[in-house]
Structure formats: C-alpha cells, structure tokens
Design a protein around this motif. Structure first.
Motif, PDB file in Angstrom:
ATOM      1  N   GLN A 118       0.826  -1.201   0.000  1.00  0.00           N
ATOM      2  CA  GLN A 118       0.000   0.000   0.000  1.00  0.00           C
ATOM      3  C   GLN A 118       0.863   1.254   0.000  1.00  0.00           C
ATOM      4  O   GLN A 118       0.558   2.234  -0.688  1.00  0.00           O
ATOM      5  CB  GLN A 118      -0.927   0.002   1.211  1.00  0.00           C
ATOM      6  CG  GLN A 118      -1.892   1.177   1.255  1.00  0.00           C
ATOM      7  CD  GLN A 118      -2.790   1.253   0.030  1.00  0.00           C
ATOM      8  OE1 GLN A 118      -3.249   0.234  -0.474  1.00  0.00           O
ATOM      9  NE2 GLN A 118      -3.035   2.465  -0.457  1.00  0.00           N
ATOM     10  N   GLU A 122       0.856   4.206  -2.808  1.00  0.00           N
ATOM     11  CA  GLU A 122       0.635   5.608  -2.429  1.00  0.00           C
ATOM     12  C   GLU A 122       1.735   6.514  -2.952  1.00  0.00           C
ATOM     13  O   GLU A 122       1.509   7.707  -3.181  1.00  0.00           O
ATOM     14  CB  GLU A 122       0.598   5.746  -0.902  1.00  0.00           C
ATOM     15  CG  GLU A 122      -0.599   5.108  -0.237  1.00  0.00           C
ATOM     16  CD  GLU A 122      -0.416   5.031   1.274  1.00  0.00           C
ATOM     17  OE1 GLU A 122      -1.323   4.510   1.935  1.00  0.00           O
ATOM     18  OE2 GLU A 122       0.653   5.461   1.775  1.00  0.00           O
ATOM     19  N   SER A 123       2.927   5.963  -3.138  1.00  0.00           N
ATOM     20  CA  SER A 123       4.071   6.786  -3.543  1.00  0.00           C
ATOM     21  C   SER A 123       3.981   7.247  -4.996  1.00  0.00           C
ATOM     22  O   SER A 123       4.736   8.123  -5.409  1.00  0.00           O
ATOM     23  CB  SER A 123       5.376   5.998  -3.338  1.00  0.00           C
ATOM     24  OG  SER A 123       5.499   4.951  -4.290  1.00  0.00           O
ATOM     25  N   GLU A 126      -1.645   9.662  -8.595  1.00  0.00           N
ATOM     26  CA  GLU A 126      -2.720   9.178  -9.461  1.00  0.00           C
ATOM     27  C   GLU A 126      -2.582   9.729 -10.877  1.00  0.00           C
ATOM     28  O   GLU A 126      -3.048   9.122 -11.844  1.00  0.00           O
ATOM     29  CB  GLU A 126      -4.082   9.595  -8.882  1.00  0.00           C
ATOM     30  CG  GLU A 126      -4.457   8.889  -7.583  1.00  0.00           C
ATOM     31  CD  GLU A 126      -4.768   7.415  -7.788  1.00  0.00           C
ATOM     32  OE1 GLU A 126      -5.043   7.018  -8.940  1.00  0.00           O
ATOM     33  OE2 GLU A 126      -4.727   6.666  -6.810  1.00  0.00           O
ATOM     34  N   VAL A 177       4.407   5.914   5.481  1.00  0.00           N
ATOM     35  CA  VAL A 177       3.467   6.365   4.451  1.00  0.00           C
ATOM     36  C   VAL A 177       4.193   6.539   3.123  1.00  0.00           C
ATOM     37  O   VAL A 177       5.403   6.781   3.083  1.00  0.00           O
ATOM     38  CB  VAL A 177       2.792   7.697   4.838  1.00  0.00           C
ATOM     39  CG1 VAL A 177       1.972   7.534   6.107  1.00  0.00           C
ATOM     40  CG2 VAL A 177       3.841   8.799   5.026  1.00  0.00           C
ATOM     41  N   GLY A 179       2.513   8.563   0.730  1.00  0.00           N
ATOM     42  CA  GLY A 179       1.953   9.802   0.203  1.00  0.00           C
ATOM     43  C   GLY A 179       1.396  10.658   1.330  1.00  0.00           C
ATOM     44  O   GLY A 179       1.592  10.368   2.505  1.00  0.00           O
ATOM     45  N   LEU A 182      -3.630  11.339   3.951  1.00  0.00           N
ATOM     46  CA  LEU A 182      -4.319  10.143   4.426  1.00  0.00           C
ATOM     47  C   LEU A 182      -5.318  10.545   5.507  1.00  0.00           C
ATOM     48  O   LEU A 182      -5.127  11.538   6.212  1.00  0.00           O
ATOM     49  CB  LEU A 182      -3.320   9.139   5.009  1.00  0.00           C
ATOM     50  CG  LEU A 182      -2.323   8.503   4.044  1.00  0.00           C
ATOM     51  CD1 LEU A 182      -1.367   7.593   4.809  1.00  0.00           C
ATOM     52  CD2 LEU A 182      -3.030   7.730   2.953  1.00  0.00           C
ATOM     53  N   GLU A 186      -5.906   6.685   9.636  1.00  0.00           N
ATOM     54  CA  GLU A 186      -4.881   5.930   8.901  1.00  0.00           C
ATOM     55  C   GLU A 186      -3.494   6.482   9.206  1.00  0.00           C
ATOM     56  O   GLU A 186      -2.535   5.725   9.356  1.00  0.00           O
ATOM     57  CB  GLU A 186      -5.157   5.981   7.400  1.00  0.00           C
ATOM     58  CG  GLU A 186      -4.239   5.107   6.562  1.00  0.00           C
ATOM     59  CD  GLU A 186      -4.388   3.627   6.849  1.00  0.00           C
ATOM     60  OE1 GLU A 186      -3.421   2.886   6.609  1.00  0.00           O
ATOM     61  OE2 GLU A 186      -5.480   3.204   7.320  1.00  0.00           O
ATOM     62  N   ARG A 190      -0.339   4.445  10.715  1.00  0.00           N
ATOM     63  CA  ARG A 190       0.958   4.389  10.040  1.00  0.00           C
ATOM     64  C   ARG A 190       2.086   4.860  10.967  1.00  0.00           C
ATOM     65  O   ARG A 190       3.215   4.370  10.885  1.00  0.00           O
ATOM     66  CB  ARG A 190       0.936   5.254   8.784  1.00  0.00           C
ATOM     67  CG  ARG A 190      -0.081   4.820   7.752  1.00  0.00           C
ATOM     68  CD  ARG A 190       0.168   3.395   7.228  1.00  0.00           C
ATOM     69  NE  ARG A 190      -0.743   3.101   6.151  1.00  0.00           N
ATOM     70  CZ  ARG A 190      -0.552   3.448   4.896  1.00  0.00           C
ATOM     71  NH1 ARG A 190       0.546   4.092   4.549  1.00  0.00           N
ATOM     72  NH2 ARG A 190      -1.445   3.152   3.973  1.00  0.00           N
TER      73      ARG A 190
END
Length: 295
Positions: A118, A122-123, A126, A177, A179, A182, A186, A190
C-alpha cells in the motif's frame, strides 16, 4: 578469482532478473525470440548458453552483453530487476553491510511487509503517466523482497546495519506512508507502524544477536543508499536510488551493481568511517529510546 562455471551461472541469474524486470514470462520471451521455454529455463538455471541465443536475449531484453557477463558495472533502471539481483547476490554472501534508510529492509518485521504494498502504491501519484501495470509490478517486487528476507533469516550471514538517527526521527513523526492526505485514523495507524519498526531495531540493538551489528549514526549520511556484499575475498557494491520506506520510490532512477575495486574500496571507506563514529550498544539504545519517547 571467479571460476568459468560461476560466471556462466551468474549469466543465468542476470537473465532472470532482467526478464522479471521487464515483466515477461518465459513463454512470452520464447515467443518473441524463438528460443524454447525449456532452453530458457536451462539458461536461467545456470547451464551453458549458446552465443546466438545470448545475443537474441540481450537484444530482446534491451541489455548489453557486458551487463549480462557482469563486466564493469550493471546499470539497472528497474526496481524489480535490481532487488532480484540483490536477492541473488545476498543468497551467497558471507557479510552484508547495509546503508538503506530509514530501516534496512532485512531487519524489518513481517508487519512492515503487510503495509509495504500500500505504501508503494501511495508513492505513485494518481496523475502519473505510467501507472499501468503498477499493482502487478509491486506484487512481483513484494514477492522478491519477502524471498530476500526469508533467505536472510534462514542463512543468517553477518550483517552490519548503519541507521540514521535523523531518518528514524522523521520516520516516527511522519509514519510509514507513501503519500500525503491520508485520513487521520490511517495516519495514526501508520505512525504506530513506524514506531513498531523502531522498537524492533531497539530490541535488536539491546539483544545483539550473533552476527548482527547495528550502528546509529548522528552525523550526516549519504543521500544514496548502498550495500556492500562480500563472499570470501570477493565484494560487490549495490548502489540504489530505490527506497522502500519514507519517500518511497520504486519507479525512477538507475541502480548500479559493481565489483570494481576502486568503487568497493571507496564505499568501504565510507562505511568504516560511519561505523567508527556511530553509536552502539547502550549509547545507541539511549538515542533510540529518546526518539521513541519523543514520538
């Protein structure tokens, strides 16, 4: 000196790593090159390879013959290829010196592996242009990393881990994390995961398992991660832009693996200097405890 048999075997290792890095199955390679699947499996297992077949595979995988033979340096732009090569070399190493932050992957817990897919997803923004196939690539990478860790735990080669106190502090405060933005719950989870990993390092420092040495560095650390891998009198340096923790990156950059004497010597000199002035034992424990208390 490396024997001819070992050189042939290592060509097979490199072929496999470049094929995996290209996201190709043996069947796909066979279809495009005309080399049978059975022959490809034999070559990757370290059996002698025909010169014409080697040329076809090098052209198809877009890799130089020099890289396949391990002449000079292996320059690798795929994280999958790099970590597969690292797995192959570690499988026979007697000693591993690690400067990979914030926590050397081989010293992380299984909980780290649970979150890592995950975090790597996230890194990648999008809006990134090349997200196609990202999940499959990450899944493949995670399989290689877990295999590395399992082999390390079974073989228990000597390991020297150099860890930056400032990177650990940032890791604790930011959390594990890949990114930003969040949800708050969350983010809290993390941060707890990051604390768990630092607590694990603290336990290792206090327990001092046989063959494991950990130094906590309070001085500046090189911006590039690297490992020195030794087998007998032979040594290689693996230099990597790829990161698995804070500011994760498994997409952009060129890694290098080399046995060049000068490169090995210079990196060894850096690690010896960092190790000399790093904190060990009780002093290292105290710093780690202070970081955790300030969480």
């Amino acid at each position: 000196m490396t024997s001819q048999y070992q050189m042939i075997s290592e060509i097979g290792d490199r072929l496999k790593s470049y094929r995996l890095g290209a996201g190709l199955t043996p069947e796909e390679v066979a279809k495009e090159t005309g080399i049978s699947v059975a022959s490809l499996y034999r070559y990757e297992s370290g059996q002698p390879i025909r010169v014409d077949a080697l040329g076809k595979l090098a052209d198809f995988l877009d890799v130089s013959l020099a890289s396949l033979f391990g002449v000079g340096s292996e320059n690798i732009s795929s994280a999958v290829t790099f970590f597969e090569r690292l797995r192959q070399i570690e499988a026979e190493a007697d000693q591993i010196t690690v400067l990979f932050g914030p926590v050397p992957y081989l010293l992380t817990t299984d909980r780290y592996d649970d979150l890592l897919p995950q975090v790597l997803l996230e890194s990648v923004p999008e809006t990134a242009a090349n997200r196609e196939g990202l999940e499959n690539s990450i899944s493949q990478l995670i399989g290689i990393l877990k295999s590395r860790k399992q082999a390390f735990r079974e073989r228990r080669p000597n390991i020297i881990g150099l860890i930056s106190a400032s990177e650990l502090e940032h890791f604790i405060h930011s959390g594990f994390v890949g990114g930003t933005n969040l949800p708050s719950h969350e983010t809290a989870a993390r941060k707890d995961a990051a604390i768990h990993e630092v607590q694990n390092i603290l336990s290792l420092v206090q327990e001092q398992p046989i063959g494991m040495q950990i130094g906590v560095v309070q001085d500046s650390m090189p911006s590039t991660s690297f490992q020195i891998l030794r087998k007998g009198t032979n040594a290689q340096v693996a230099i990597s832009p790829f990161r698995l923790g804070s500011s994760a990156n498994v997409r952009i950059g060129v890694a290098t693996i080399t046995a060049a004497e000068e490169t090995v010597k210079l990196h060894q000199s850096v690690t010896e200097s960092l190790w000399k002035y790093s904190l060990k034992g009780e002093a290292a424990s105290h710093v780690l405890e202070c970081l955790l208390c300030g969480k």
